[in-house]
Design a protein around this motif. Structure first.
Motif, PDB file in Angstrom:
ATOM      1  N   ALA A  25       4.278  -5.586  12.426  1.00 14.98           N
ATOM      2  CA  ALA A  25       3.067  -4.460  12.228  1.00 14.98           C
ATOM      3  C   ALA A  25       2.216  -4.346  11.243  1.00 14.98           C
ATOM      4  O   ALA A  25       0.750  -3.957  11.725  1.00 14.98           O
ATOM      5  CB  ALA A  25       4.103  -3.045  12.440  1.00 14.98           C
ATOM      6  N   ALA A  26       2.222  -4.460   9.624  1.00 18.00           N
ATOM      7  CA  ALA A  26       1.660  -4.812   9.079  1.00 18.00           C
ATOM      8  C   ALA A  26       0.231  -6.021   9.819  1.00 18.00           C
ATOM      9  O   ALA A  26      -0.620  -5.788   9.771  1.00 18.00           O
ATOM     10  CB  ALA A  26       2.325  -5.212   7.787  1.00 18.00           C
ATOM     11  N   LEU A  32       8.963   2.150   6.434  1.00 23.46           N
ATOM     12  CA  LEU A  32       9.912   0.659   5.647  1.00 23.46           C
ATOM     13  C   LEU A  32      11.279   1.744   6.135  1.00 23.46           C
ATOM     14  O   LEU A  32      12.599   1.379   7.104  1.00 23.46           O
ATOM     15  CB  LEU A  32      10.535   0.054   4.808  1.00 23.46           C
ATOM     16  CG  LEU A  32      11.439  -1.089   5.147  1.00 23.46           C
ATOM     17  CD1 LEU A  32      11.741  -2.035   6.282  1.00 23.46           C
ATOM     18  CD2 LEU A  32      11.562  -2.036   3.554  1.00 23.46           C
ATOM     19  N   ALA A  33      11.709   2.977   5.241  1.00 26.65           N
ATOM     20  CA  ALA A  33      13.235   3.456   5.374  1.00 26.65           C
ATOM     21  C   ALA A  33      12.964   4.026   6.746  1.00 26.65           C
ATOM     22  O   ALA A  33      13.652   4.291   7.422  1.00 26.65           O
ATOM     23  CB  ALA A  33      12.892   4.746   4.258  1.00 26.65           C
ATOM     24  N   THR A  52       0.841  -1.114   0.258  1.00 24.65           N
ATOM     25  CA  THR A  52      -0.045   0.110  -0.242  1.00 24.65           C
ATOM     26  C   THR A  52       0.742   1.478   0.012  1.00 24.65           C
ATOM     27  O   THR A  52       1.886   1.076   0.165  1.00 24.65           O
ATOM     28  CB  THR A  52      -0.744   0.377   0.849  1.00 24.65           C
ATOM     29  OG1 THR A  52      -2.415   1.439   1.386  1.00 24.65           O
ATOM     30  CG2 THR A  52      -0.106   0.308   2.479  1.00 24.65           C
ATOM     31  N   ALA A  53       0.025   2.263  -0.512  1.00 22.83           N
ATOM     32  CA  ALA A  53       0.869   3.571  -0.978  1.00 22.83           C
ATOM     33  C   ALA A  53       1.643   4.244   0.811  1.00 22.83           C
ATOM     34  O   ALA A  53       1.346   4.279   1.591  1.00 22.83           O
ATOM     35  CB  ALA A  53       0.249   4.464  -1.253  1.00 22.83           C
ATOM     36  N   GLY A  54       3.047   4.248   0.305  1.00 18.78           N
ATOM     37  CA  GLY A  54       3.196   5.220   2.139  1.00 18.78           C
ATOM     38  C   GLY A  54       4.005   3.841   2.837  1.00 18.78           C
ATOM     39  O   GLY A  54       5.053   4.353   4.304  1.00 18.78           O
ATOM     40  N   ILE A  79      -3.154   1.201   6.559  1.00 19.93           N
ATOM     41  CA  ILE A  79      -3.031   2.451   5.286  1.00 19.93           C
ATOM     42  C   ILE A  79      -1.553   2.281   6.186  1.00 19.93           C
ATOM     43  O   ILE A  79      -1.408   1.873   8.018  1.00 19.93           O
ATOM     44  CB  ILE A  79      -4.098   3.456   5.798  1.00 19.93           C
ATOM     45  CG1 ILE A  79      -4.402   3.753   6.394  1.00 19.93           C
ATOM     46  CG2 ILE A  79      -4.996   3.049   4.760  1.00 19.93           C
ATOM     47  CD1 ILE A  79      -5.068   4.682   6.794  1.00 19.93           C
ATOM     48  N   ALA A  80      -1.278   3.096   5.688  1.00 17.96           N
ATOM     49  CA  ALA A  80       0.079   2.840   6.205  1.00 17.96           C
ATOM     50  C   ALA A  80       0.496   4.216   7.360  1.00 17.96           C
ATOM     51  O   ALA A  80       1.694   3.292   8.061  1.00 17.96           O
ATOM     52  CB  ALA A  80       1.546   3.968   4.980  1.00 17.96           C
TER      53      ALA A  80
END
Length: 465
Positions: A436-437, A408-409, A401-403, A445-446
């Motif tokens: 966490a996901a 992660l970075a 998913t976006a973000g 969502i992120a």
């Protein structure tokens, strides 16, 4: 730790077993018996067809057939090729007293369970199309070692492997059990012990592991620690400020003592984040700012220029997103970074000359730029310049998913800020990200990821204590 052995490494371990007190034929007996136990425990009694190849995989199949038959299961063995004369497999074939039938499609279709004992993980050529068609006709496959046609070293398909419901491997997994498409083709993979002597493993020093908390230790603040001792991370923020905000939240949640966002238009930043619009050179004058995240939402041109300044200043840099795009076709521009986090498209633009094997590609890339490479995906590979590598397998599909990459970075940078080594920081971050996901669930969502990181990290600490 949870080592992963290539087929060649496992062959060396097998070869060392007799000198350590365990013969090859005893290991084969134990392996086949283990397969039979798994089948009995997982499935109701039914007609079993063992498709047996000419090598050790086939020998395991003959043993499994014998043990199932002794328990009253109806079993046929269909050799696709005879065992090699004088081999352990030939000895096990001679002990089989049950039906030996031809390997035809009708028998495959009629079987309740087909045990795929044709070729193991060491197959180095495409599987014969006729054998592939036979296996494809099966209603349920239990594969020994790997499904025939799955490369145990790479997870790549050699020919057209059939989908297994269950795969039984022995002593240790191989990279192909975790890398796609092999991971999917294996179905559920069970790794069982068969009595391999511990001393036999000493002949191989593996540099590949499954990514688990046994591979790294999260930083623990000292009782006297203060925010500067826990590290000061600086994140360059650009027009897409949301990316930097996601990274900042994640880095703070994994323990970074201070986080600065460098950029304009950041009035909505959380109260605990320092916002500075100062020129980059001014911030670089502060020697406490040793760790930087460059790229998320920054813009390609700005990221390229900033990256050069950071590296010239000798800073520890995590390069992501636009910083990677700025180096497309010129990966040498990344020399000096601590870690890069490309997805498959970014990686291909940075290293267009590498092949399909994700593990080897990541290792070569890490060696070229002298940095840890986090090749993202459902089977993320983390590779260090010295050849160490870990394969991650805990990421749920809704992490796409976006973000999530910005998060992660931020985790990686936050761990680096606290003094964790780059390879271990990247491995830990990827694992925490996946856990966490999973904790967030399929509606992820992120923005959900960062707030779950402390709970996931505490579970690791409590487990290790």
């Amino acid at each position: 730790m949870d080592p992963l052995y290539s087929p060649l490494e496992m062959a060396r371990i097998d070869a060392a077993a007799p000198s350590c007190g365990m013969s090859g034929i005893a290991l084969m007996e134990n392996a086949g018996a283990a397969v039979a136990r798994v089948v009995r425990r997982r499935f109701r009694p039914g007609r079993v067809l063992v498709l047996a190849g000419p090598g050790n995989n086939g020998g395991d199949g003959y043993v499994a057939a014998r043990h199932l038959a002794l328990r009253g299961w109806p079993v046929d063995v269909a050799p696709v090729a005879p065992p090699r004369p004088g081999s352990d497999a030939a000895a096990m074939a001679a002990l089989w007293r049950g039906p030996v039938v031809s390997p035809d499609r009708g028998r495959v279709v009629a079987a309740d369970i087909v045990i795929d004992a044709v070729f193991g993980a060491g197959l180095t050529r495409d599987i014969d199309p006729a054998i592939a068609e036979l296996l494809a006709a099966a209603r349920r496959i239990v594969a020994i070692d790997t499904p025939s046609g799955v490369d145990g070293a790479t997870g790549l398909a050699r020919g057209r492997p059939a989908q297994a419901q269950l795969t039984v491997t022995f002593e240790a997994r191989k990279p192909g059990h975790l890398l796609y498409p092999g991971r999917e083709l294996c179905g559920e993979t069970l790794c069982v012990a068969i009595g391999m002597p511990a001393a036999a493993f000493a002949c191989v020093e593996t540099k590949t592991w499954r990514n688990t908390p046994s591979l790294w230790q999260l930083p623990q603040p000292a009782p006297t620690a203060h925010k500067y001792r826990r590290g000061h991370l600086t994140i360059l923020a650009g027009p897409m400020a949301g990316a930097a905000l996601l990274a900042a939240a994640a880095s703070r949640r994994v323990g970074a003592g201070l986080v600065t966002l460098n950029g304009a238009g950041l009035s909505g930043a959380p109260p605990g984040v320092i916002v500075s619009p100062a020129p980059l050179d001014n911030l670089l004058a502060d020697q406490r700012r040793q760790v930087w995240l460059c790229g998320p939402g920054l813009g390609v041109e700005a990221a390229g220029a900033a990256l050069r300044s950071l590296l010239d200043a000798g800073r520890t840099v995590v390069a992501d997103a636009d910083a990677l795009t700025s180096a497309a076709g010129a990966a040498e521009n990344l020399l000096g970074v601590a870690a890069i986090t490309p997805h498959e498209g970014e990686f291909a633009r940075l290293f267009p000359d590498l092949g399909d094997d994700r593990l080897t590609r990541a290792r070569i890339a890490a060696s070229r730029i002298g940095a840890v490479v986090v090749l993202k995906g459902p089977d993320t590979v983390i590779a260090a310049p010295d050849g160490r590598a870990a394969i991650n397998d805990n990421a749920p599909p809704w992490l796409a998913t976006a973000g999530s990459g910005d998060t992660l970075a931020g985790i990686i940078a936050g761990l680096l800020t606290q003094g964790m080594a780059p390879f271990e920081s990247c491995c830990a971050a990827v694992w925490l990200h996946g856990e966490a996901a999973s904790a967030a669930g399929s509606g992820l969502i992120a923005e959900d990821l960062a707030e779950r990181l402390p709970t996931v990290a505490d579970k690791i600490k409590n487990f290790k204590n």
